[in-house]
Motif scaffolding. Structure first.
Motif, PDB file in Angstrom:
ATOM      1  N   PHE A   1       0.842  -1.202   0.000  1.00 51.81           N
ATOM      2  CA  PHE A   1       0.000   0.000   0.000  1.00 51.81           C
ATOM      3  C   PHE A   1       0.880   1.257   0.000  1.00 51.81           C
ATOM      4  CE2 PHE A   1      -2.031   3.448   2.384  1.00 51.81           C
ATOM      5  CZ  PHE A   1      -3.128   3.677   1.576  1.00 51.81           C
ATOM      6  N   THR A   2       1.909   1.232   0.832  1.00 52.83           N
ATOM      7  CA  THR A   2       2.804   2.391   0.913  1.00 52.83           C
ATOM      8  C   THR A   2       3.423   2.682  -0.453  1.00 52.83           C
ATOM      9  OG1 THR A   2       3.315   1.652   3.142  1.00 52.83           O
ATOM     10  CG2 THR A   2       4.717   3.355   2.240  1.00 52.83           C
ATOM     11  N   LYS A   3       3.864   1.613  -1.104  1.00 46.96           N
ATOM     12  CA  LYS A   3       4.460   1.784  -2.443  1.00 46.96           C
ATOM     13  C   LYS A   3       3.427   2.330  -3.411  1.00 46.96           C
ATOM     14  CE  LYS A   3       7.601  -2.039  -2.050  1.00 46.96           C
ATOM     15  NZ  LYS A   3       7.219  -3.434  -1.970  1.00 46.96           N
ATOM     16  N   ASP A   4       2.217   1.782  -3.337  1.00 48.93           N
ATOM     17  CA  ASP A   4       1.176   2.146  -4.299  1.00 48.93           C
ATOM     18  C   ASP A   4       0.817   3.625  -4.213  1.00 48.93           C
ATOM     19  OD1 ASP A   4      -0.711   1.235  -6.359  1.00 48.93           O
ATOM     20  OD2 ASP A   4      -2.249   1.799  -4.895  1.00 48.93           O
ATOM     21  N   ILE A   5       0.787   4.174  -3.016  1.00 48.74           N
ATOM     22  CA  ILE A   5       0.385   5.591  -2.913  1.00 48.74           C
ATOM     23  C   ILE A   5       1.600   6.520  -2.953  1.00 48.74           C
ATOM     24  CG2 ILE A   5      -1.730   5.054  -1.615  1.00 48.74           C
ATOM     25  CD1 ILE A   5      -0.286   6.218   0.891  1.00 48.74           C
ATOM     26  N   GLY A   6       2.790   5.954  -3.068  1.00 53.18           N
ATOM     27  CA  GLY A   6       3.976   6.794  -3.140  1.00 53.18           C
ATOM     28  C   GLY A   6       4.360   7.405  -1.814  1.00 53.18           C
ATOM     29  N   ALA A   7       3.984   6.754  -0.733  1.00 51.92           N
ATOM     30  CA  ALA A   7       4.314   7.271   0.598  1.00 51.92           C
ATOM     31  C   ALA A   7       5.630   6.662   1.069  1.00 51.92           C
ATOM     32  CB  ALA A   7       3.208   6.931   1.587  1.00 51.92           C
TER      33      ALA A   7
ATOM     34  N   GLU B   1       6.509   5.682  12.899  1.00 51.97           N
ATOM     35  CA  GLU B   1       5.240   6.025  13.561  1.00 51.97           C
ATOM     36  C   GLU B   1       4.025   5.708  12.679  1.00 51.97           C
ATOM     37  OE1 GLU B   1       7.128   9.886  12.054  1.00 51.97           O
ATOM     38  OE2 GLU B   1       7.745   8.005  12.968  1.00 51.97           O
ATOM     39  N   GLY B   2       4.249   5.592  11.371  1.00 53.58           N
ATOM     40  CA  GLY B   2       3.211   5.087  10.472  1.00 53.58           C
ATOM     41  C   GLY B   2       2.017   5.987  10.235  1.00 53.58           C
ATOM     42  N   LYS B   3       2.218   7.314  10.332  1.00 50.23           N
ATOM     43  CA  LYS B   3       1.074   8.209  10.099  1.00 50.23           C
ATOM     44  C   LYS B   3       0.509   8.049   8.688  1.00 50.23           C
ATOM     45  CE  LYS B   3       2.136  11.867  13.377  1.00 50.23           C
ATOM     46  NZ  LYS B   3       2.818  13.152  13.544  1.00 50.23           N
ATOM     47  N   GLU B   4       1.403   7.682   7.754  1.00 52.26           N
ATOM     48  CA  GLU B   4       0.973   7.538   6.358  1.00 52.26           C
ATOM     49  C   GLU B   4      -0.049   6.413   6.175  1.00 52.26           C
ATOM     50  OE1 GLU B   4       3.956   7.019   7.586  1.00 52.26           O
ATOM     51  OE2 GLU B   4       4.451   4.924   7.186  1.00 52.26           O
ATOM     52  N   LEU B   5      -0.212   5.578   7.210  1.00 53.12           N
ATOM     53  CA  LEU B   5      -1.098   4.410   7.081  1.00 53.12           C
ATOM     54  C   LEU B   5      -2.451   4.596   7.768  1.00 53.12           C
ATOM     55  CD1 LEU B   5       1.495   1.588   7.908  1.00 53.12           C
ATOM     56  CD2 LEU B   5       0.869   2.477   5.659  1.00 53.12           C
ATOM     57  N   TRP B   6      -2.620   5.660   8.534  1.00 49.39           N
ATOM     58  CA  TRP B   6      -3.808   5.737   9.387  1.00 49.39           C
ATOM     59  C   TRP B   6      -5.106   5.927   8.613  1.00 49.39           C
ATOM     60  CZ3 TRP B   6      -3.381   3.368  13.637  1.00 49.39           C
ATOM     61  CH2 TRP B   6      -2.145   3.336  14.300  1.00 49.39           C
ATOM     62  N   TYR B   7      -5.045   6.642   7.497  1.00 55.46           N
ATOM     63  CA  TYR B   7      -6.291   6.778   6.730  1.00 55.46           C
ATOM     64  C   TYR B   7      -6.755   5.399   6.245  1.00 55.46           C
ATOM     65  CZ  TYR B   7      -9.741   7.343   3.211  1.00 55.46           C
ATOM     66  OH  TYR B   7     -10.902   7.181   2.500  1.00 55.46           O
ATOM     67  N   ALA B   8      -5.806   4.651   5.680  1.00 51.94           N
ATOM     68  CA  ALA B   8      -6.163   3.327   5.148  1.00 51.94           C
ATOM     69  C   ALA B   8      -6.683   2.425   6.267  1.00 51.94           C
ATOM     70  CB  ALA B   8      -4.952   2.691   4.474  1.00 51.94           C
ATOM     71  N   ARG B   9      -6.018   2.482   7.420  1.00 48.91           N
ATOM     72  CA  ARG B   9      -6.470   1.646   8.546  1.00 48.91           C
ATOM     73  C   ARG B   9      -7.889   2.032   8.968  1.00 48.91           C
ATOM     74  NH1 ARG B   9      -0.665   1.620  11.292  1.00 48.91           N
ATOM     75  NH2 ARG B   9      -0.178  -0.612  11.130  1.00 48.91           N
TER      76      ARG B   9
END
Lengths: 296, 86
Positions: free
Chosen positions: A156-162, A167-175
């Motif tokens: 997912f991180t790769k797919d959105i270019g994050a 701390e993983g803030k880039e993942l909280w919307y998806a979660r």
């Protein structure tokens, strides 16, 4: 609703006999015999055959047995589905992006179950690991056989270019999207793996955070991670006491034939009851005797 | 199924075995490795059961064992045969 506990899901690389043969001793709620990312392109065939034989002869204990197949658009998918047998409880489907994809796999399972005389309904766990998957999460959650949405953070991180951060803030919307979609559909939400197998504190912190969000479990890539995950998903004594009080109130209301359930003057509605039941199941799964709790 | 070329499956890792099959007129099974001395008979029986399932009646089957359990031995034999007969 499929409500089997799935606090931990342990990935077992499909071409590694040493790990497969021990798969049942780690007491994970689910084991995932992995034919996808853990297996190189040149070993897909021998991994599939090894997993087929492991399903026949390895005792996976009380763990739910799942197979992670290769994506339906790969040349491996069809053969992967051919090894589905009575011993398989579910299919973990990678990179699901639409309900239609799930429906196709569900149709294959309809056929496999009928042809092989499999006497159970094999579930699907849909992995969300792309932006499109997240946007279609609710439709996917309502598709046939789907018992849980799972998160795959690496892809997912790769797919959105994050950029993946500790701390993983880039993942909280998806979660948040996954939990909300899953719960709206009445199914479970399962979090991604914690990649650093040597960092128990990091694993604990992340597992606590996702549990508070509403996730029902977390994936593990190493058996050592299971203990921490189960620990986090074990309710506190206070939670257990509250839940037992709720169940007691229900019993009293039933005995009095009262339509209204109240505890300490407050009405108890269905979500509270469901939560109380779940807390008690989690406590019992952790080996706690809820009929003999220590004094307050 | 007929073995028409040399093929190998498995690995030399612990708890695994490496199985090589070669075309041959008769059936020949060779097992090396630490388990061979103790479990040769049962290993041969397991290998033969897989060959029967795959309808293979000829070939040389070489097993280099590193302590593979029966499920693994059978899987590696099947994989090597399929690779050697496609």
């Amino acid at each position: 609703m499929e409500d089997r506990l799935r606090r931990s899901r342990l990935f077992l690389p499909g071409n590694n006999p040493k790990i497969l043969q021990d798969g049942g001793v780690f007491e994970a709620d689910s084991v995932i015999l992995d034919l996808e990312d853990a297996v190189s392109i040149n070993s897909k065939d021998e991994a599939r055959i090894l997993v087929k034989w492991a399903l026949r002869e390895v005792d996976f204990g009380d763990s739910e047995v799942l197979i992670r197949v290769n994506h339906p658009e790969t040349p491996f998918f069809e053969a992967d589905m051919e090894i589905v047998s009575q011993e398989v409880d579910g299919i973990v489907l990678p990179k699901v992006e639409s309900a239609a994809q799930v429906e196709e796999v569900a149709a294959v399972l309809d056929k496999v179950e009928a042809e092989k005389g499999i006497e159970k309904r094999i579930i699907i766990i849909a992995t969300m690991e792309s932006a499109l998957g997240i946007m279609n999460a609710y439709d996917i959650a309502r598709a046939p056989r789907v018992a849980a949405l799972a998160f795959g953070a690496e892809d997912f991180t790769k797919d959105i270019g994050a950029e993946r951060t500790p701390e993983g803030k880039e993942l909280w919307y998806a979660r948040s999207a996954i939990v909300t979609a899953a719960k709206a559909a009445g199914i479970q939400a399962l979090d991604t793996v914690y990649p650093n197998v040597h960092d128990d504190e990091g694993l604990r912190a992340e597992t606590e955070a996702v549990r508070r969000m509403g996730f029902d479990g977390k994936s593990a890539i190493h058996p050592n991670q299971i203990g921490v995950i189960h620990d986090v998903f074990t309710p506190s004594l206070e939670e257990i006491r509250k839940s037992l009080a709720v169940m007691e109130a229900i019993k009293e209301a039933e005995e009095k034939n009262s339509g209204v359930i109240a505890l300490n003057g407050r009405m108890i509605d269905r979500p509270v009851v469901e939560r109380a039941k779940r807390v008690i199941r989690l406590a019992e799964a952790a080996g706690i005797d809820t009929s003999a709790l220590p004094e307050e | 199924m007929k073995i028409i070329r040399d093929a190998t499956a498995g690995s030399g890792e612990k708890s695994d075995c490496s199985v090589t099959v070669r075309p041959s007129d008769g059936l020949e099974i060779e097992i090396t490795g630490s388990s061979a001395a103790f479990f040769r008979e049962s290993m041969v029986a397991e290998i033969k059961s897989v060959l029967r399932e795959l309808a293979v009646d000829a070939g040389t089957i070489e097993v280099a064992d590193r302590g593979a359990l029966p499920f693994c031995l059978k899987a590696r034999v099947e994989a090597a045969v399929r690779r050697g007969s496609e």
